[in-house]
Every structure is written in C-alpha cells, then in structure tokens.
Design a protein around this motif. Sequence first.
Motif, PDB file in Angstrom:
ATOM      1  N   GLY A   1       0.829  -1.196   0.000  1.00 34.61           N
ATOM      2  CA  GLY A   1       0.000   0.000   0.000  1.00 34.61           C
ATOM      3  C   GLY A   1       0.860   1.240   0.000  1.00 34.61           C
ATOM      4  O   GLY A   1       2.095   1.182  -0.032  1.00 34.61           O
ATOM      5  N   CYS A   2       0.203   2.379   0.044  1.00 29.82           N
ATOM      6  CA  CYS A   2       0.892   3.663   0.022  1.00 29.82           C
ATOM      7  C   CYS A   2       1.702   3.847   1.306  1.00 29.82           C
ATOM      8  O   CYS A   2       1.272   3.464   2.388  1.00 29.82           O
ATOM      9  N   LYS A   3       2.867   4.439   1.159  1.00 27.94           N
ATOM     10  CA  LYS A   3       3.730   4.657   2.322  1.00 27.94           C
ATOM     11  C   LYS A   3       3.171   5.733   3.252  1.00 27.94           C
ATOM     12  O   LYS A   3       3.500   5.752   4.439  1.00 27.94           O
ATOM     13  N   SER A   4       2.362   6.613   2.720  1.00 27.12           N
ATOM     14  CA  SER A   4       1.809   7.717   3.509  1.00 27.12           C
ATOM     15  C   SER A   4       0.292   7.696   3.467  1.00 27.12           C
ATOM     16  O   SER A   4      -0.301   7.781   2.385  1.00 27.12           O
ATOM     17  N   PRO A   5      -0.385   7.593   4.619  1.00 23.02           N
ATOM     18  CA  PRO A   5      -1.847   7.646   4.630  1.00 23.02           C
ATOM     19  C   PRO A   5      -2.395   8.951   4.072  1.00 23.02           C
ATOM     20  O   PRO A   5      -3.457   8.966   3.449  1.00 23.02           O
ATOM     21  N   GLU A   6      -1.665  10.050   4.284  1.00 21.90           N
ATOM     22  CA  GLU A   6      -2.127  11.344   3.775  1.00 21.90           C
ATOM     23  C   GLU A   6      -2.104  11.371   2.257  1.00 21.90           C
ATOM     24  O   GLU A   6      -3.048  11.854   1.608  1.00 21.90           O
ATOM     25  N   ILE A   7      -1.034  10.848   1.673  1.00 21.28           N
ATOM     26  CA  ILE A   7      -0.944  10.813   0.208  1.00 21.28           C
ATOM     27  C   ILE A   7      -1.992   9.861  -0.353  1.00 21.28           C
ATOM     28  O   ILE A   7      -2.645  10.150  -1.357  1.00 21.28           O
ATOM     29  N   GLU A   8      -2.174   8.719   0.311  1.00 21.28           N
ATOM     30  CA  GLU A   8      -3.164   7.748  -0.154  1.00 21.28           C
ATOM     31  C   GLU A   8      -4.565   8.346  -0.150  1.00 21.28           C
ATOM     32  O   GLU A   8      -5.345   8.134  -1.089  1.00 21.28           O
ATOM     33  N   ALA A   9      -4.884   9.111   0.895  1.00 18.03           N
ATOM     34  CA  ALA A   9      -6.218   9.695   0.991  1.00 18.03           C
ATOM     35  C   ALA A   9      -6.447  10.778  -0.052  1.00 18.03           C
ATOM     36  O   ALA A   9      -7.593  11.048  -0.420  1.00 18.03           O
ATOM     37  N   ALA A  10      -5.367  11.399  -0.533  1.00 18.59           N
ATOM     38  CA  ALA A  10      -5.511  12.490  -1.501  1.00 18.59           C
ATOM     39  C   ALA A  10      -5.338  12.027  -2.948  1.00 18.59           C
ATOM     40  O   ALA A  10      -5.659  12.767  -3.871  1.00 18.59           O
ATOM     41  N   CYS A  11      -4.853  10.808  -3.151  1.00 15.07           N
ATOM     42  CA  CYS A  11      -4.500  10.343  -4.493  1.00 15.07           C
ATOM     43  C   CYS A  11      -5.743  10.135  -5.355  1.00 15.07           C
ATOM     44  O   CYS A  11      -6.764   9.629  -4.899  1.00 15.07           O
ATOM     45  N   ARG A  12      -5.622  10.490  -6.643  1.00 14.65           N
ATOM     46  CA  ARG A  12      -6.718  10.288  -7.587  1.00 14.65           C
ATOM     47  C   ARG A  12      -6.240   9.541  -8.832  1.00 14.65           C
ATOM     48  O   ARG A  12      -6.917   9.512  -9.855  1.00 14.65           O
ATOM     49  N   LYS A  13      -5.068   8.911  -8.740  1.00  8.90           N
ATOM     50  CA  LYS A  13      -4.562   8.128  -9.873  1.00  8.90           C
ATOM     51  C   LYS A  13      -5.363   6.834 -10.010  1.00  8.90           C
ATOM     52  O   LYS A  13      -5.705   6.205  -9.006  1.00  8.90           O
ATOM     53  N   PRO A  14      -5.631   6.403 -11.229  1.00 12.29           N
ATOM     54  CA  PRO A  14      -6.385   5.150 -11.405  1.00 12.29           C
ATOM     55  C   PRO A  14      -5.553   3.905 -11.156  1.00 12.29           C
ATOM     56  O   PRO A  14      -6.097   2.826 -10.989  1.00 12.29           O
ATOM     57  N   SER A  15      -4.213   4.040 -11.134  1.00  9.53           N
ATOM     58  CA  SER A  15      -3.351   2.878 -10.933  1.00  9.53           C
ATOM     59  C   SER A  15      -2.108   3.286 -10.161  1.00  9.53           C
ATOM     60  O   SER A  15      -1.582   4.396 -10.347  1.00  9.53           O
ATOM     61  N   CYS A  16      -1.642   2.386  -9.298  1.00  7.77           N
ATOM     62  CA  CYS A  16      -0.408   2.637  -8.543  1.00  7.77           C
ATOM     63  C   CYS A  16       0.817   2.073  -9.254  1.00  7.77           C
ATOM     64  O   CYS A  16       1.943   2.270  -8.782  1.00  7.77           O
ATOM     65  N   VAL A  17       0.612   1.359 -10.358  1.00  5.25           N
ATOM     66  CA  VAL A  17       1.724   0.678 -11.028  1.00  5.25           C
ATOM     67  C   VAL A  17       1.822   1.026 -12.507  1.00  5.25           C
ATOM     68  O   VAL A  17       2.593   0.395 -13.237  1.00  5.25           O
TER      69      VAL A  17
END
Length: 804
Positions: A497-513
């Motif tokens: 998962g995302c290293k930062s909960p704050e970044i994860e909560a703000a992210c709007r990318k459709p894919s992490c890879v």
Amino acid sequence: MNAPVDVSFFARAAKPLTSYRPYWAKRFGTAPFLPMSRAEMDKLGWDSCDIILVTGDAYVDHPSFGMAVIGRTLEAQGFRVGIIAQPDWQSAEPFKVLGKPNLFWGVTAGNMDSMINRYTADRKIRSDDAYTPGDIGGKRPDRAAIVYSQRCREAYKDVPIILGGIEGSLRRIAHYDYWSDKVRRSIVVDAKCDLLLYGNAERALVEVAHRIAAREPVEQITDVRGTAFVRRPDDESGKGWFEIDSSSVDEPGRVEAHVNPYMTTSEQAASQGTTCSKDDAPDSVAGTAGGTSAGGQKDPKSAESNPAIQPMLFVANPALKAKLKVPPRDKSVIRLPSYEQVKSDPVLYAHANRVLHLETNPGNARALVQAHGEGVTARDVWINPPPIPLTTAEMDYVFDLTYARGPHPSYADENGSHDHGTKIPAWEMIRFSVNIMRGCFGGCTFCSITEHEGRIIQSRSEDSIIQEIEDIRDKVKGFTGTISDLGGPTANMYRLGCKSPEIEAACRKPSCVYPGICSNLGTNHDPLIKIYRRGRALKGIKKILIGSGLRYDLAVKSPEYVKELVQHHVGGYLKIAPEHTEQGPLTKMMKPGIGSYDKFKQMFEKFSEEAGKKQFLIPYFIAAHPGTSDEDMMNLAIWLKKNGFRADQVQTFYPSPMATATAMYHSNKNPLRKITRDSEAVDIVRGDKRRRLHKAFLRYHDPNNWPLLRDALKAMGRADLIGNGKHHLIPTFQPLTDGGYQSARRKNSTPTGVKATAAAVPAKQGSSVRPGQPQKGRMLTQHTGLPPRVTGAAKPKPSLRKGR
C-alpha cells in the motif's frame, strides 16, 4: 477493535463491525448451514427469517462465495438468515418458500455477472455454469438481479429490497450493455430496489440491517457510504449539498479578470497587492523628476492638459478577485450527464465514466448524482462515496466465522457426496484455497475488480491465514496435503500500500503501477514470504501452490520473493498475464511493457534451474482489445512464434459494464485522459470478421485460421510472412481440416464433424488408440509448445547412452 498489527494503511473513520449490539435472535446460536427450507428452519427453532438472501449461485458455505460471507456476517450480528438459491424465476411462488422476511430481502445475481456467466465474448450461449451442481447452464435468468428483485416485490410487496453483488455494483449508473448494444439505465431504476450496496458490502450491510431492525424507514437511510438509491429532485433530504455540474464537456472554464491595457506592469502588480522590482527604480526616478522632460524642461502638454479628459479605467470585478472557495468534499455532489444524454451521446458517456473512476478513492471521493427521466417522471440516482475498507481485525472477523466450507447437503448425490454428478466446479476450484486479501491497485482498464473491491488492499493477519490452512487440513474432506492457492484478486499484493496515509487519501490516480510503479507505493514482499514459509512448514502440508494471477512487475522488485515462489510454490506451470506485446494496446490496458515480462522470465528460469526443476510460464494475451490494430496482433503472433508459444486458450476482449475499456469500446474515446469532442480517438475492433482475425493471429498455428490469415497478411503488405520456412508465420499449403476448435476447456471446444469422421474411418485392426489418448502426430498439452502430457501410452525411447 484493533489487530496486533493493522496492515491496512487507510484511516478508518468508521464504526467497527463488532461494535453493534447483537440483535435479539442471536440466542438461537449458529446454524450448521443457513436454512434453505422450512424443515431446516423448524429444526433450528425458527418461526421466521429476519433476512432472506436470494442468489443466482448454488449455496456453498465457504468464504469465497459472497452469499455465504454476507449470510454468516449477518448471522454473527444476531439475525436469522435464510437463503433461496437459484429459484425458478417463472413465478413468485418459489420466493415464498421460507415465508415473509421480517426485515428485508437481500438480492444478488451471484459471484459472477449473470450475463457474462451465460454468454461468451462472441455472444454465444454457454452450455455450462460453474456455480451450479453438475455444471449445468440455464439455472439463472439473464440480468438475474433485476428479475429476482421483481419476483421478491411480487411475493411480498411491503418488504424492502436491498440489492448487492457484482452485477449490481457494476451497473450503479447508466451503463453500456454489450449484449443489447445500447446504454441501459442504472440498475437501481430497473430493479426498483430500495437500496443498492456496491463493492464489498459488509460494513454498509451491517449498518443498514441494524437501522431497519430499529424500525427506521428504508427510504430515510440515505447517508450510508457504499450505497445508491433513487431520490426525487424536490426531495428535502437532498438539500444542503453543493452541486458541481459536470454534465457537459468543452465548456469554458473560470473567467479571469481582464488586463487593463493602459496600466504599466508595475501598476498591474500594485493593483494585485504586489510589486514589480524591475519597474520600481524607473518609477522612483520619474517621480523625483517632477514632470520634467529628459532635457530638464517642463512638459508643456502636461501643464496645459485638460482636466476634463481622463483615461479609460478598468475596474476589477470584486467577485472574481476573491479566491475560489472549494466546497467541502463530504457535502459536495457531482452531477453527471443524465441517462438521456449519455444514451444519445457517446462522448458524454465517456466523460461520465471518467468522472466515476476519478471518484473511487474513499479518502477523497464525492457523491455522484445522475438524472433519469424528464418532467414528472424525473428522478435522480444518488451514489454515495465508496465504503471505508475493512481493517485487518475486521477482515479476520469476517473470514474466521463458522463456515461449513462445503456445499449445502441438499446438493449431495444418493451417497451424500459432492464429487460426482452433483459436483459444483467453482467450489472444486477453491475447495483447498485460502483468500488472504481483497482489492487491487493495478487499474487494468478491462478488469472490474478495482471498481468493485477498490484500490485499497485489505489484508488478513498472518495468524488468521495460518488458522484457515489448519482448518482445511483438519476438517475438509478429501484434502491430500496440497493448498491449491494462497492469494486473492492478485497473488502478490498482500500488505502492499501507500507509504503515507495522507498521500493515499488524496490520491486520484487510477493505478499505482502504471505507467510505472509509484514512488509512494511500498513493494516489500517480506510479509508474504513469511506466510509462505510458515504455511509450508505446517505438519500435514505437503505443498502450497499459487494459483492467483501474479503481478510480475511488482514481483521483480523482490528477487527473494521470486526465488521463494519459483522454488517452492509453482506446480510446473505459472500463469501470468502480459496481455500484449505492443505499446498501442498496452497503453489502453494500463499494463507494463513486455520488458517487465522478459525480466521476470529471466529470474524465473534462473531460480528454476537452481532448484533443478523444469517449470514453465503460461502467458495470457487478449485479442481485440480497444486500441489494438491488425499490425499489433500480427506482431504479437510473430512474438509468440519466436518464443515457441501456441495458445490453447484465447481471451477475446469482453466489454463488461462500467470498465474503462468498455467506455472506449462504446465511445471511441480514451477516458484515461480528459474527454473533449476533439480528444484522442481509440481504434476499436468491431464486427465478427475483425474479431475473428485478431483471435486467428493468437492461434496462428491452427490450420483452420490459415486462409483468413493469408488474406489479411496480403492486404497488410506482409506476404513475406507466408511460406514454409521457420521464419514464416503460416505456410503456403492448406491441409484438410474439419473446422473444429480444440480448447484446453472441454466445453469451449467445437469439434465439428469429428464424430462423423470417426464413424466413417474405421480404426485399424490392432490399433491401441482409445478415446482421450493422444493420436499420432498430435500434442495434447495445457499450452502447446510445452512438453506433452505423460499418458503412459507412449513407448519409452531407447537410450542413446552406450553400455560400458
């Protein structure tokens, strides 16, 4: 409610599943199987059911079957839950078999979309159904969620209907229907359900069940995340929201203030509360000059100027001068183009699909609303933000419930067995497997897992997984020591998962890879390696195989994981899905380039050789995907031949509801980018002839496809690929063929004329060939190009080694 180590990274501002006060009926205890008849209810001491679940699958009490998970979760909350599995939908009578539910109906089409279950990618009716005893097709209606909901309403009109499952989840807004080739309304409107729960619904369903049990009217339950419902435009409950209009494209954006042409750069800066350092010095010099000219004399024009003549002055609009205020996301709702708009305008359909996919992160998603109908029939389909993912402790709670881990006894044959004529293939497949996580952040455009389960990975704890392995070993009949799978939607996303909960909560990318692995994504496979090692060290466990699809671009980040996987958890074959070799279709799929596959292949072969094992990769490819040209498929066929692959199983793109690739298929637009009237167009493979051609390139080795491929290669100017040499793709000669298609899946094969041929040509006297054995000159393999199956019929080849 916290696990020793919470491996779910998302901030959980949600009520835990175990914090509800149990319903009064919990005193009845746990049922060995949820009842499917009045006799079973009587045996449990029930006079009625609080909740009745209707499903299109056979009832298998296993955590891989949605109805079992939902039923056992509600039972743990104290509710009496009954199941009506695969009812006869021709009338409402079969829906009355358990009586009237006290609280509500729970309706689903099953683990699989009923239309995909019933029809192939070429819209041909399937003869089988893996979720039915005996693998018999036709036990559920088309669009089962709608039909079941209508029959439930007919049976007991005043009982609320709660719709769920993947069929409803992927049809929550107006969607393109591949089978009728048109845009259909939201399933909330067509099914006339009171509430739709989309995604993994344990959290939403538990809350809704307790609120209905507390006599709260279902029409007032409009604030639960992960739900959709119909609301009239003038409904008071919809007031107080900030509506963002996104019902059109190519509209001008926010208008900025006009620049005053009579103002200098310094004056413009001063009007905005800033300074312009370059002009400050000249201004100060001019000020001290007191209106003198460059020669030190007074300017006569300045002295004799008429005070009545004034320059034109532009005044800034105070409404535009203020900073733009963004409304709070939790009280914002985005208005999508209406059903009538997306039905008639494919560009607006693509735009609506893009907005929907941008609003899927539970950390920042806003509510969506889409109008259906006009005038007096107008109503809005309101879709609340996605559900908050389960914590590790909640995942353990759900998977550790008392499942029987087998089909309901009513499906057994006369010997009480489920292994023969009444076998349920879907259960047989997962009988000895363990689901360790949910969700997928891959974002593949042709796949609907992300839209249904979300991008946030929800992982179970290590102890919970090991306990389930031990339960299989000790309790499941027929276990021989091999765990068939330890995975989920993807084999190797456990605890990633995302290293930062704050970044994860703000992210709007459709894919992490895609297009590359995000720098904020943790790729540590150590927790998964630890589970593998601990699992195979258990007494009575001979081998743990990995059957879920592997995300190889993630795996290469951890050579230790690849080594552990290859040397201990591959049963000869490992399936992975590069899907294509060419950048055109790969960019529309959001899949990595073939270079990642080559890197993984090198590691796979290296570690296999170190272990002294002969193992093979099984790559899967998709034909006719949006963005694929004929040249792309030709290049893929060349790559297959160069690498010695001959595909037995061919996957043709299947436009499933709500998938991004389906929006491409319908609109010819690319929703991965901003949609405008002039935005990027996508090459779509339409029509049976072109789809057959793309499938033929994947099965270039099949003589039945050679005439079609010859014509296509000549039209493409690539007749140089036709010839009888090793560097040619297809030969010049054409053998006699029967037009049959042999697939690794028996019921997908179409051996046209085989029986007639066999009857017309008598077997040679003394022939030892029996049905099911390889004929001379023919290889029966899981993936042709690999060594043939050992059947014991072939004579051993004489050894070339000379005796000493």
